[in-house]
Design an enzyme around this catalytic site. Structure first.
Site, short mmCIF file in Angstrom:
data_model
loop_
_atom_site.label_atom_id
_atom_site.label_comp_id
_atom_site.label_asym_id
_atom_site.label_seq_id
_atom_site.Cartn_x
_atom_site.Cartn_y
_atom_site.Cartn_z
N ARG A 23 0.84 -1.24 0.00
CA ARG A 23 0.01 -0.03 0.09
C ARG A 23 1.03 1.27 0.21
O ARG A 23 0.47 2.28 -0.38
CB ARG A 23 -1.04 -0.07 1.20
CG ARG A 23 -1.97 -1.32 1.34
CD ARG A 23 -2.54 -0.98 2.53
NE ARG A 23 -1.47 -1.59 3.84
CZ ARG A 23 -1.71 -1.45 5.26
NH1 ARG A 23 -2.97 -1.25 5.44
NH2 ARG A 23 -0.73 -1.76 5.79
N GLN A 46 0.42 23.51 20.90
CA GLN A 46 -0.06 24.21 19.89
C GLN A 46 0.47 23.62 18.62
O GLN A 46 1.50 23.38 18.31
CB GLN A 46 0.14 25.78 19.82
CG GLN A 46 -0.41 26.74 21.03
CD GLN A 46 -0.03 27.86 20.67
OE1 GLN A 46 -0.75 28.71 21.51
NE2 GLN A 46 0.40 28.49 19.77
N ARG A 59 11.78 33.47 6.61
CA ARG A 59 11.13 33.76 7.90
C ARG A 59 12.00 33.31 9.20
O ARG A 59 12.60 32.48 9.02
CB ARG A 59 10.07 32.76 8.05
CG ARG A 59 8.81 33.19 6.99
CD ARG A 59 7.56 32.17 7.32
NE ARG A 59 6.39 32.30 6.30
CZ ARG A 59 5.29 32.93 6.68
NH1 ARG A 59 5.03 33.46 7.90
NH2 ARG A 59 4.38 33.04 5.58
N HIS A 62 13.35 33.94 14.73
CA HIS A 62 12.34 33.93 15.49
C HIS A 62 12.87 33.42 17.08
O HIS A 62 13.39 32.27 16.78
CB HIS A 62 11.07 33.61 15.25
CG HIS A 62 10.56 34.58 14.26
ND1 HIS A 62 9.82 33.91 13.15
CD2 HIS A 62 10.67 35.80 13.61
CE1 HIS A 62 9.56 34.58 12.02
NE2 HIS A 62 10.10 35.77 12.45
N LYS A 72 10.11 23.56 19.86
CA LYS A 72 9.21 23.43 18.49
C LYS A 72 9.92 22.09 17.80
O LYS A 72 11.15 21.72 17.84
CB LYS A 72 9.75 24.49 17.54
CG LYS A 72 9.09 25.87 18.34
CD LYS A 72 9.53 26.99 17.11
CE LYS A 72 9.13 28.20 17.57
NZ LYS A 72 9.81 29.25 16.82
N HIS A 119 14.91 30.67 15.48
CA HIS A 119 14.69 29.66 14.47
C HIS A 119 14.15 30.43 13.32
O HIS A 119 13.31 31.46 13.35
CB HIS A 119 13.59 28.59 14.90
CG HIS A 119 12.99 27.91 13.70
ND1 HIS A 119 11.72 28.25 13.15
CD2 HIS A 119 13.32 26.92 13.16
CE1 HIS A 119 11.59 27.21 12.20
NE2 HIS A 119 12.62 26.42 12.19
N TYR A 132 4.55 23.46 12.60
CA TYR A 132 5.09 23.53 13.79
C TYR A 132 4.54 22.75 14.71
O TYR A 132 3.09 23.13 14.91
CB TYR A 132 5.27 25.13 14.07
CG TYR A 132 5.90 26.03 13.33
CD1 TYR A 132 7.22 26.47 13.77
CD2 TYR A 132 5.72 26.40 11.97
CE1 TYR A 132 7.77 27.29 13.14
CE2 TYR A 132 6.47 27.13 11.31
CZ TYR A 132 7.49 27.68 11.95
OH TYR A 132 8.35 28.58 11.17
N ASP A 168 10.47 41.06 10.03
CA ASP A 168 11.50 40.43 10.08
C ASP A 168 13.06 41.03 9.54
O ASP A 168 14.02 40.96 10.24
CB ASP A 168 11.67 39.06 9.19
CG ASP A 168 10.76 38.06 9.90
OD1 ASP A 168 10.22 38.29 11.05
OD2 ASP A 168 10.71 36.83 9.20
#
Length: 177
Positions: A23, A46, A59, A62, A72, A119, A132, A168
């Site tokens: 499969r 989250q 991005r 952060h 994360k 990150h 995330y 950013d």
């Protein structure tokens, strides 16, 4: 799951171990029990998704300040990204050092990023999507970042930057803190 510790303490590449048959395959990508047995955060409060239209989009970089610093687990579910981290833990033997990996839908790897690391990523394809899993609830007043091109960290991005947000772009250099 296969855990490979990378150049920064607590930073892991997590690869699935597929069980294949006619499969296709089935593979576990997260298990709270397996993560906590390794001394890692295993419970995530989250999940978020980042979709990026254009190749070359950046991005980051952060992070969230203590006591809201986030752990994360990041996975690319469509396309490919160059995922980068900076160790901002002052007591770490790798303080201010960086590491980077390629995450893609094809390799199905994830990056486990402990609290205290900044990150960010650059898309290596159009229509890249990143999932995330985050251990704490987001606190906007703790959100922060450093410049994606800060000379203090000398991050190398594989593509010309095609898109980056004003937010950013406006983060201060590390020396300016």
């Amino acid at each position: 799951m296969i855990f490979e510790e990378l150049a920064l303490p607590g930073l892991f590449r997590v690869a699935p171990e597929p069980h294949a048959d006619e499969r296709g395959f089935f593979a576990r990508t997260h298990c709270e029990e397996t993560f906590t047995a390794r001394g890692l955060v295993g419970r995530f409060a989250q999940s978020s998704v980042s979709f990026n239209h254009r190749r070359g989009t950046v991005r980051g970089m952060h992070f969230s300040r203590a006591p809201h610093a986030e752990t994360k687990l990041v996975r690319c579910t469509a396309g490919a990204i160059h995922d980068a981290v900076i160790d901002l833990r002052p007591d770490s033997p790798t303080y201010r050092r960086t590491a980077a990996v390629t995450l893609s839908a094809a390799n199905r790897h994830a990056l486990y990023i402990p609290a205290g690391l900044a990150h960010g990523f650059q898309t290596l394809s159009d229509d890249a999507e990143i999932l995330y899993m985050i251990d704490l609830f987001f606190v906007a007043s703790a959100a922060d970042g450093v410049r994606w091109d800060d000379p203090a960290f000398a991050l190398t991005w594989p593509e010309p930057v095609s898109v980056i947000s004003d937010r950013d772009r406006a983060f201060p250099d590390w020396a300016g803190r």
